[in-house]
Design a protein around this motif. Structure first.
Motif, short mmCIF file in Angstrom:
data_model
loop_
_atom_site.label_atom_id
_atom_site.label_comp_id
_atom_site.label_asym_id
_atom_site.label_seq_id
_atom_site.Cartn_x
_atom_site.Cartn_y
_atom_site.Cartn_z
N GLY A 54 42.75 17.10 -21.15
CA GLY A 54 43.21 16.82 -22.51
C GLY A 54 43.37 18.03 -23.40
N ILE A 55 43.14 19.23 -22.89
CA ILE A 55 43.29 20.45 -23.69
C ILE A 55 44.77 20.85 -23.70
N LYS A 56 45.27 21.18 -24.88
CA LYS A 56 46.66 21.58 -25.01
C LYS A 56 46.86 22.96 -24.39
N LYS A 57 47.87 23.09 -23.55
CA LYS A 57 48.09 24.34 -22.83
C LYS A 57 48.37 25.50 -23.78
N ASP A 58 49.27 25.29 -24.75
CA ASP A 58 49.63 26.37 -25.66
C ASP A 58 48.49 26.75 -26.60
N GLY A 59 47.55 25.86 -26.81
CA GLY A 59 46.45 26.15 -27.74
C GLY A 59 45.24 26.77 -27.08
N VAL A 102 45.49 36.52 -8.63
CA VAL A 102 45.79 35.27 -7.92
C VAL A 102 44.64 34.30 -8.14
N GLY A 103 44.86 33.28 -8.97
CA GLY A 103 43.87 32.25 -9.22
C GLY A 103 44.45 30.88 -8.96
N ARG A 104 43.67 29.85 -9.22
CA ARG A 104 44.14 28.49 -9.02
C ARG A 104 44.95 28.05 -10.23
N GLU A 105 46.11 27.47 -10.00
CA GLU A 105 46.95 26.98 -11.08
C GLU A 105 46.50 25.58 -11.50
N MET A 106 46.63 25.30 -12.81
CA MET A 106 46.25 24.00 -13.37
C MET A 106 47.49 23.11 -13.52
N LYS A 107 47.30 21.82 -13.24
CA LYS A 107 48.40 20.86 -13.43
C LYS A 107 48.51 20.49 -14.90
N VAL A 108 49.76 20.43 -15.39
CA VAL A 108 50.04 20.15 -16.80
C VAL A 108 50.99 18.97 -16.89
N VAL A 109 50.70 18.04 -17.79
CA VAL A 109 51.56 16.89 -18.04
C VAL A 109 51.78 16.79 -19.55
N GLY A 110 53.05 16.87 -19.96
CA GLY A 110 53.35 16.76 -21.39
C GLY A 110 52.76 17.87 -22.23
N GLY A 111 52.55 19.04 -21.65
CA GLY A 111 51.99 20.16 -22.41
C GLY A 111 50.48 20.16 -22.48
N TYR A 112 49.79 19.24 -21.76
CA TYR A 112 48.33 19.15 -21.78
C TYR A 112 47.79 19.26 -20.36
N TYR A 113 46.66 19.93 -20.23
CA TYR A 113 46.00 20.00 -18.93
C TYR A 113 45.40 18.64 -18.59
#
Length: 539
Positions: free
Chosen positions: A126-131, A187-198
């Motif tokens: 629920g954390i906003k990616k851009d924030g 090189v780290g693990r990428e996070m999945k994002v939906v609608g701009g939120y993790y």
């Protein structure tokens, strides 16, 4: 006869074709074995396995590529809990961090991979990616404090550095490794994002492994010599072996226990700006202490705030001292004569900026509420609650200079030429405007060490800054009045003297506090920590 001859020719053809196919199969098998066991070994000799990387300190690595595992080979601590707790607290708030804390006993019973997945989900969901700026503004401080000096020296000798993490998301480690350790590739693990939120889920580990394999293959072709450093309990060594690193070094837990912590004076890049409210690393025990102190901290901060706002200084000072607040005042001889003079009118105090309470504590030190401070940006809540007069400036030099001269004629005036707070032992560049409004300037050196919480923020709500400062068990301030400095209110025809005076005041305060003077400004700070120019909304 014709039919018999055709059958015979067909049989001969099949026999020849079968023999040819067998010969081709045997040849292919021989070529495969040759490539698998002879040619491949010649091109990629078996790597050397070493038990520790200390030997590399004596080697020349300027032409080599060094691949290292962050949590297994660089950090002294094996626990990832503090770093996820920082993300949960700074990006998600108190309740999210408390949930992570109470889940940790259950997490410790899970497998390592499953435990990491749970901590990632609780911290990021629920954390906003851009924030999310914790990776660049908060975590580097705590990562740097956990770096082993011996491993750091090895990294500095390498021609190229590649940092890899099996468990930590890319967004948590990239800012630290690239900005502060000068690591070229992360090189780290990428996070999945939906609608701009993790959504709290990392990408499949297989994709992470394939990306890393491709990266190592390219480095092998480009440099010809790749060295890997990892630990026995990480999966990095499998990929290093599969890509035929020439040398692989393993770090043991016993090695880490003997490592020294990287000193601050050896940081590749000085740690001047960092954000976040927590002043201590939230290990499991520290987190327990913080949550136990939390309810008492809120009550203590509310009581201290009430006493500061509603009770006269003559009574509030001893009450605040009894509640745990500490104030130390040091006055140089010349300043003491000036401050105690019966003919004293308004004095201009120029101080370094540690928290929003700097002018208030100068008032405590002078035992007067007849003091004014000016600021470029202040939240509306802080402006309304301030027990002393605060005036907002307009960033227009002419009008601001006239306003400050008018305020100085009415009483004492406190200015913070840095324009913003700085937590570390550094002074930002002093704006020269204050040198033009008075013939006499009293430099004031202030310090306010933090125990549990920082009373400043770049990306959070500034209205809570005084509250977090007062939530510390022992809010402490040291105020030192230094010898007066002459201003340039009437004698600066070419406009250069004001800069010299501002730099002199900065150096005097820096010398008194043993702080390093810099040319960094407010804009530099907010671009690094908050991604803006530092304009504060009125809230």
């Amino acid at each position: 006869n014709v039919a018999h001859r055709e059958r015979k020719e067909k049989k001969n053809f099949l026999q020849k074709h079968t023999k040819m196919s067998v010969k081709i199969s045997i040849f292919q098998s021989l070529m495969f074995l040759f490539n698998r066991f002879i040619l491949r070994r010649y091109r990629n000799p078996k790597p050397k396995y070493q038990k520790g990387p200390s030997f590399l300190l004596l080697s020349d690595l300027s032409r080599d590529t060094l691949i290292f595992n962050l949590e297994g080979a660089l950090l002294k601590s094996d626990s990832l809990f503090p770093y996820f707790m920082l993300v949960a607290f700074e990006a998600g708030g108190v309740m999210r961090s408390f949930i992570l804390f109470i889940l940790y006993p259950l997490i410790s019973l899970m497998s390592h991979e499953m435990g990491v997945k749970v901590m990632v989900f609780v911290s990021f969901f629920g954390i906003k990616k851009d924030g999310l700026r914790a990776g660049r503004a908060v975590l580097p401080k705590y990562f740097l404090e956990d770096v082993g000096l011996e491993m750091f020296k090895v990294l500095r000798k390498a021609g190229k550095r590649i940092g890899v993490s099996d468990d930590l998301p890319q967004v948590m480690i990239e800012g630290f490794l690239k900005d502060y350790l000068e690591t070229e590739v992360v090189v780290g693990r990428e996070m999945k994002v939906v609608g701009g939120y993790y959504i709290g889920i990392m990408e499949d580990k297989t994709k992470h492994d394939l990306d890393f394999d491709e990266l190592v293959r390219k480095e092998r072709l480009n440099t010809g010599h790749v060295i890997g450093i990892t630990s026995f309990n990480t999966s990095l060594h499998r990929y290093l072996v599969s890509q035929f690193c020439q040398e692989i070094y393993f770090v043991k837990k016993s090695d880490k226990r003997n490592w020294q912590t990287l000193p601050r004076n050896q940081y590749p890049k000085p740690l001047i700006f960092h954000d976040g409210r927590l002043a201590i690393k939230p290990t499991l025990m520290n987190a327990l202490v913080l949550f136990m102190w939390g309810p008492f901290a809120v009550a203590a901060a509310a009581a201290r705030l009430f006493v500061s706002l509603c009770i006269p200084y003559s009574f509030s000072i001893p009450i605040l001292g009894f509640s745990g607040c500490r104030l130390t005042v040091e006055i140089d001889e010349v300043s003491s004569q000036k401050l105690n003079s019966s003919q004293r009118k308004g004095c201009l105090f120029a101080c370094n900026h540690r928290t929003l309470l700097d002018p208030l504590y100068i008032g405590f030190a002078l035992k007067t509420q007849n003091i004014t401070t000016v600021t470029y940006s202040l939240s509306r809540v802080s402006e309304l609650l301030a027990p002393i007069k605060t005036v907002r400036l307009t960033r227009d030099r002419v009008s601001d200079g006239k306003a400050m001269k008018k305020l100085l004629s009415e009483g004492d005036l406190v200015v913070c030429p840095e324009g913003t707070t700085c937590r570390e032992p550094h002074l930002l560049r002093f704006s020269p405007l204050f040198t033009e409004i008075s013939d006499l300037i009293i430099p004031v050196a202030v310090t306010s060490p933090a125990t549990f919480f920082y009373g400043t923020t770049a990306s959070g709500l500034k209205a809570f800054d005084p509250l977090f400062f007062l939530m510390d068990p022992y809010p402490t301030y040291t105020v030192q009045f230094l010898d007066p400095v002459s201003g340039v209110s009437c004698q600066d025809p070419d406009g250069k003297l004001k800069f010299e005076v501002a730099n002199h005041v900065q150096s005097v305060i820096g010398k008194a506090l043993d702080f390093e003077c810099t040319n960094l400004t407010r804009k530099d700070k907010y671009l690094i920590l908050a991604g803006n120019n530092g304009v504060v909304k009125k809230n």
